[in-house]
Design an enzyme around this catalytic site. Structure first.
Site, mmCIF file in Angstrom:
data_model
loop_
_atom_site.group_PDB
_atom_site.id
_atom_site.type_symbol
_atom_site.label_atom_id
_atom_site.label_comp_id
_atom_site.label_asym_id
_atom_site.label_seq_id
_atom_site.Cartn_x
_atom_site.Cartn_y
_atom_site.Cartn_z
ATOM 1 N N ASP A 30 16.916 -20.837 -14.333
ATOM 2 C CA ASP A 30 15.917 -20.853 -15.397
ATOM 3 C C ASP A 30 15.496 -22.305 -15.658
ATOM 4 O OD1 ASP A 30 15.217 -18.655 -17.908
ATOM 5 O OD2 ASP A 30 14.769 -20.782 -18.221
ATOM 6 N N ILE A 31 14.194 -22.504 -15.857
ATOM 7 C CA ILE A 31 13.662 -23.858 -16.053
ATOM 8 C C ILE A 31 14.081 -24.441 -17.406
ATOM 9 C CG2 ILE A 31 11.438 -23.285 -17.166
ATOM 10 C CD1 ILE A 31 10.110 -25.169 -15.085
ATOM 11 N N GLY A 93 11.697 -10.402 -27.194
ATOM 12 C CA GLY A 93 11.601 -11.810 -26.810
ATOM 13 C C GLY A 93 11.126 -12.028 -25.379
ATOM 14 N N GLN A 94 10.456 -11.014 -24.797
ATOM 15 C CA GLN A 94 9.976 -11.173 -23.422
ATOM 16 C C GLN A 94 8.757 -12.086 -23.387
ATOM 17 O OE1 GLN A 94 9.127 -7.459 -21.370
ATOM 18 N NE2 GLN A 94 8.898 -8.493 -19.386
ATOM 19 N N HIS A 100 12.985 -9.248 -15.140
ATOM 20 C CA HIS A 100 14.003 -10.220 -14.725
ATOM 21 C C HIS A 100 15.252 -10.011 -15.553
ATOM 22 C CE1 HIS A 100 11.362 -11.960 -17.782
ATOM 23 N NE2 HIS A 100 12.436 -12.578 -18.258
ATOM 24 N N LEU A 101 16.374 -10.177 -14.859
ATOM 25 C CA LEU A 101 17.678 -10.074 -15.498
ATOM 26 C C LEU A 101 18.205 -11.490 -15.689
ATOM 27 C CD1 LEU A 101 20.081 -8.258 -16.348
ATOM 28 C CD2 LEU A 101 20.833 -8.304 -13.951
ATOM 29 N N HIS A 102 18.471 -11.859 -16.958
ATOM 30 C CA HIS A 102 19.073 -13.163 -17.226
ATOM 31 C C HIS A 102 20.577 -13.061 -16.969
ATOM 32 C CE1 HIS A 102 15.714 -14.949 -19.753
ATOM 33 N NE2 HIS A 102 15.413 -13.665 -19.878
HETATM 34 P P1 AMP Z 1 11.865 -13.880 -21.038
HETATM 35 O O1 AMP Z 1 11.586 -14.691 -22.276
HETATM 36 O O2 AMP Z 1 13.001 -12.931 -21.146
HETATM 37 O O3 AMP Z 1 10.596 -13.227 -20.515
HETATM 38 O O4 AMP Z 1 12.355 -14.931 -19.948
HETATM 39 C C1 AMP Z 1 11.484 -15.741 -19.226
HETATM 40 C C2 AMP Z 1 12.291 -16.895 -18.741
HETATM 41 O O5 AMP Z 1 11.578 -17.548 -17.718
HETATM 42 C C3 AMP Z 1 12.579 -17.964 -19.819
HETATM 43 O O6 AMP Z 1 13.981 -18.104 -20.001
HETATM 44 C C4 AMP Z 1 11.922 -19.220 -19.260
HETATM 45 O O7 AMP Z 1 12.654 -20.393 -19.535
HETATM 46 C C5 AMP Z 1 11.871 -18.908 -17.770
HETATM 47 N N1 AMP Z 1 10.846 -19.611 -17.018
HETATM 48 C C6 AMP Z 1 9.556 -19.799 -17.367
HETATM 49 N N2 AMP Z 1 8.913 -20.471 -16.400
HETATM 50 C C7 AMP Z 1 9.809 -20.701 -15.418
HETATM 51 C C8 AMP Z 1 9.753 -21.361 -14.148
HETATM 52 N N3 AMP Z 1 8.622 -21.916 -13.678
HETATM 53 N N4 AMP Z 1 10.881 -21.422 -13.403
HETATM 54 C C9 AMP Z 1 12.029 -20.884 -13.857
HETATM 55 N N5 AMP Z 1 12.150 -20.241 -15.034
HETATM 56 C C10 AMP Z 1 11.056 -20.151 -15.802
#
Ligand code: AMP
Length: 114
Positions: A30-31, A93-94, A100-102
């Site tokens: 995750d970024i 919070g999406q 995607h699975l965190h």
């Molecule tokens: P969600 O809020 O559950 O939709 O998660 C989206 C996730 O994507 C967040 O934790 C962001 O930090 C992550 N994210 C957004 N842009 C990028 C990127 N370019 N590379 C990696 N992770 C990202």
């Protein structure tokens, strides 16, 4: 339709720290990590959210959890513990509408979540 952010990562149009990939799933750091280990496990098939999972996706969703299990072991957090989360829509919070699975670990998690 425009590509999702994660399709652009899959297609190498934007960079990411990829930690696993096969024909069905990609996983990358995750970024904006919320813990020492924070990996996103993403199906290559575009599914917008849990609300859009179909009967035919059962194997794919199972595979995502196997990838999470393997990465947790590889990163050394399988014994200490970790959290796996799907956020869905606004209240969940999406922010990225490509399933995607965190996989989050490396520190003590709080409960209930914020
Ligand atoms: P969600 O809020 O559950 O939709 O998660 C989206 C996730 O994507 C967040 O934790 C962001 O930090 C992550 N994210 C957004 N842009 C990028 C990127 N370019 N590379 C990696 N992770 C990202």
């Amino acid at each position: 339709m425009d590509k999702t952010l994660f399709e652009k990562i899959i297609d190498r149009e934007i960079p990411a720290e990829i930690v696993f990939e096969d024909d069905y799933v990609i996983a990358f750091n995750d970024i904006d990590p919320k813990a020492p280990i924070h990996i996103l496990i993403v199906p290559k098939k575009v599914i917008r959210s849990i609300n859009d999972i179909g009967e035919n996706d059962k194997d794919l969703i199972g595979k995502m959890f196997l990838v999470a299990r393997n990465l947790a072991k590889e990163k050394g957090i399988d014994k200490s513990g970790f959290r796996t989360i799907f956020n869905t829509n606004d209240d969940g919070g999406q922010t990225v509408y490509h399933l995607h699975l965190h996989l989050i670990g490396g520190r003590q998690m709080n409960w209930p979540p914020g």
